[in-house]
Write an enzyme that holds these catalytic residues in place. Structure first.
Site: not given
Ligand code: G6P
Length: 609
Positions: A2, A27, A75, A101-102, A482, A486, A489, A505, A604
């Site tokens: 948000c 956001r 969001w 937001n929250g 990672e 990626k 996502e 395994h 994000k």
């Molecule tokens: C969200 C984002 C991720 C990010 C994670 C941690 O889930 O979509 O891309 O890695 O938060 O965010 P931070 O700001 O704590 O690195």
């Protein structure tokens, strides 16, 4: 999670609010809304979808003319994605509108109380409950009503509130979710982060928890929800407009991948003293004694940051010979964690606002740990709540999928491990050699980026496959995680990352001639073992895409596709090996026609637990 923006001043608020929402869209982007006061009356527009859809709606309505307004990009947490649940929310009596937001945790009991008082709700959101409560408590002073309401709520909030009975007043408040006040010339822009402020003023201050600011065109006043006056510290924003513009790139994610060499050079700048063979981390200077005594590190994070924290674990153990472990912030806090003497907790976070990570760090700090932050956003909650820390300095990351923050985090954790190693036992000479290698990383990343065209060709070949494996060992096991994250996502392809040895395994049962398996097979202690794992996949018909070290001709005999990265010390290899994986995810998302920078369902900065 948000985005909020609010304006009061002499200009028409609407275009400024819309532009601010676009900056904050990363956001949250499932719906957006705006409210202004025009001729003493509230005007509200809300719309499901992107900010551009709200903009169109406003355009059709002839635009809003007021010079006081609030806006929000959402969001969803409470209530589905529909117009009734969009912000701003209003009370039903006093012409109050609010964006939030929250999460208001006690919203259910407050709602029952308000319903008993005769209020009628039109949404399922916790935000409407707070707007209604402010309305219920309103007599003739918006600030007083906001404070009275906030004393009744538990949870997290950043809010901006206006009321048609006070057309020259904006009230904003914060607890747990970020909010900044930009102070211009006779005007104020309030926003979730600096990106929506910097085009208008470079002077700003962040709100502290439980602070409320009442803003008029003439000035502002800050106090706590209990009415204790507060003097905020206004400072210069460390952000310029160019950093948040997309430039010649098609997507922010692409820009952020390609700017890694440049920003990582900034991460290192002034922190390497090769003559003395040591790392200089100014942010830790006041705690060097505590750090020398440290016996155990706990790194805590979520998402991509968790993967860099895992690499940090390897680095601390391998280079500094100190016990380290990694915890999901979300799990750590609720487990009754054991914090012994001389424990250091490190919160790793791009935004510095991730609720799960923050609460874990605070929990550990309360139990006696020294709390460090490895954070990108300057002045973020994590940066302020920790005892000390090291900033990433990679600039604003706008693409939702984290890229340059990952390499920045690994870079900082590498410096932290060398800093610890040097304080514990490492000689200046050995450290200086490691630092020479570290300083070469930005240029080597630039060379790894030269794989771009080749990565696109390889990705094109497999982009129709719906299940992928990512495999690595040692330092590059987290890199495999990672790579899989990626891809998931932004391309919505199912991908699993795992230690290469673990495949046999269980997951090996998945391998057939449809399955691409991406191996990180750079030169290192486990190279031969990874080669055996590759053979296991090939003999079962799987397709192997290998990330390998330049000059390795052997690998081309076993893997169908090879993506070469420059040679480097093993402990530095994740920063190079991740580059083709970032590019692969990027190209897969583009080829599949997805919105790269705003993947579905994600936000994000996740400021709720
Ligand atoms: C969200 C984002 C991720 C990010 C994670 C941690 O889930 O979509 O891309 O890695 O938060 O965010 P931070 O700001 O704590 O690195």
């Amino acid at each position: 999670m948000c985005g909020i923006v609010a304006y009061i001043g002499g200009r028409t608020a609407e275009p400024l609010l819309i532009e601010g929402l676009k900056r904050l869209e990363y956001r949250g982007y499932d719906s957006a809304g705006i409210a202004t006061i025009e001729g003493g009356a509230l005007r509200v527009a809300r719309s499901v979808g992107r900010v551009s859809e709200l903009e169109e709606r406003l355009h059709e309505a002839g635009g809003f003319a007021g010079s006081l307004g609030i806006a929000h990009t959402r969001w969803a947490t409470h209530g589905g994605v529909n117009e009734a649940n969009c912000h701003p929310h209003r009370d039903d009596r006093n012409g109050i509108a609010m964006v939030h937001n929250g999460i208001i945790e006690n919203y259910a009991s407050l709602r029952t109380y308000l319903e008993e008082k005769g209020h009628t709700f039109s949404s399922e959101t916790d935000t409407e409950v707070l707007a209604m409560l402010i309305g219920e408590l309103y007599e003739d002073d918006l600030e007083r009503a906001v404070k009275a309401a906030l004393r009744e709520v538990t949870g997290a909030y950043a809010i901006a509130v206006i009321c048609e009975k006070e057309p020259g007043t904006l009230v904003v408040a914060r607890k747990g979710s970020p909010l900044m006040v930009g102070v211009g010339n006779g005007e104020y822009v309030v926003a979730s982060d600096a990106s929506a402020i910097v085009a208008h003023t470079s002077q700003a201050f962040p709100l502290a928890d439980y602070n409320v600011v009442r803003i008029t065109r003439e000035g502002f006043r800050t106090s706590t929800i209990d009415d204790t006056p507060v003097t905020p510290k206004i400072s210069q924003l460390e952000l310029d407009l160019e950093q948040i513009e997309i430039g010649t790139f098609s997507h922010f994610m692409q820009k952020e991948i390609f700017e890694q060499p440049k920003v990582l050079a900034t991460t290192l700048r002034g922190r390497i003293d090769r003559n003395e063979g040591r790392v200089v981390l100014g942010g830790l200077a006041n705690f060097s004694k505590e750090l020398v005594k440290a016996r155990r590190f706990i790194l805590t994070a979520q998402g991509t940051a968790l993967h860099s924290a895992m690499i940090g674990e390897y680095l601390l153990e391998d280079l500094a010979k100190i016990s380290a472990e990694v915890e999901f912030g979300s799990e750590f806090r609720y487990r009754n964690p054991i914090i012994e003497e001389n424990t250091v907790v490190v919160g790793v976070s791009q935004s510095g606002e991730t609720a799960d990570t923050l609460s874990a760090v605070i929990e550990a700090k309360d139990r006696g740990a020294l709390a460090l932050g490895v954070v990108n956003v300057v002045g973020s909650t994590m940066a302020r709540e920790t005892d000390a820390g090291v900033y990433l300095r990679v600039g604003p990351e706008i693409g939702v999928a984290s890229t340059k923050a990952f390499t920045g985090q690994v870079m900082v954790l590498t410096m932290l491990a060398l800093y610890m190693a040097r304080r514990r036992f490492m000689s200046p000479d050995v450290c200086a050699r490691c630092l020479t290698q570290l300083e070469a990383v930005p240029d080597k990343i630039a060379r790894a980026l030269e794989t771009n065209d080749r990565v696109r060709q390889v990705t094109e070949r497999y982009v129709d496959r719906d299940n992928w494996l990512f495999l690595g060992r040692g330092y590059n096991y987290p890199t495999a995680l990672e790579g899989a994250l990626k891809l998931k996502e932004i391309s919505y392809i199912h991908a699993e990352g795992m230690p290469a040895a673990e495949m046999k395994h269980g997951p090996i049962a998945l391998i057939d001639d449809g399955m691409p398996a991406v191996f990180i097979a750079n030169q290192g202690r486990q190279y031969e073992k990874v080669m055996s794992n590759i053979a296991e996949v090939r003999s079962r018909g799987g397709h192997v895409i290998a990330v390998a070290t330049e000059g390795d001709t052997e690998i081309a005999k076993v893997a169908e596709e090879v993506l070469y990265i420059p040679e480097c010390e093993e402990f530095l290899s994740p920063m190079l090996a991740v580059v083709p994986l970032q590019l692969m995810a990027y190209h897969a998302a583009v080829l599949r026609g997805h919105d790269v920078d705003k993947p579905r369902n994600l936000a994000k900065s996740v400021t709720v637990e």
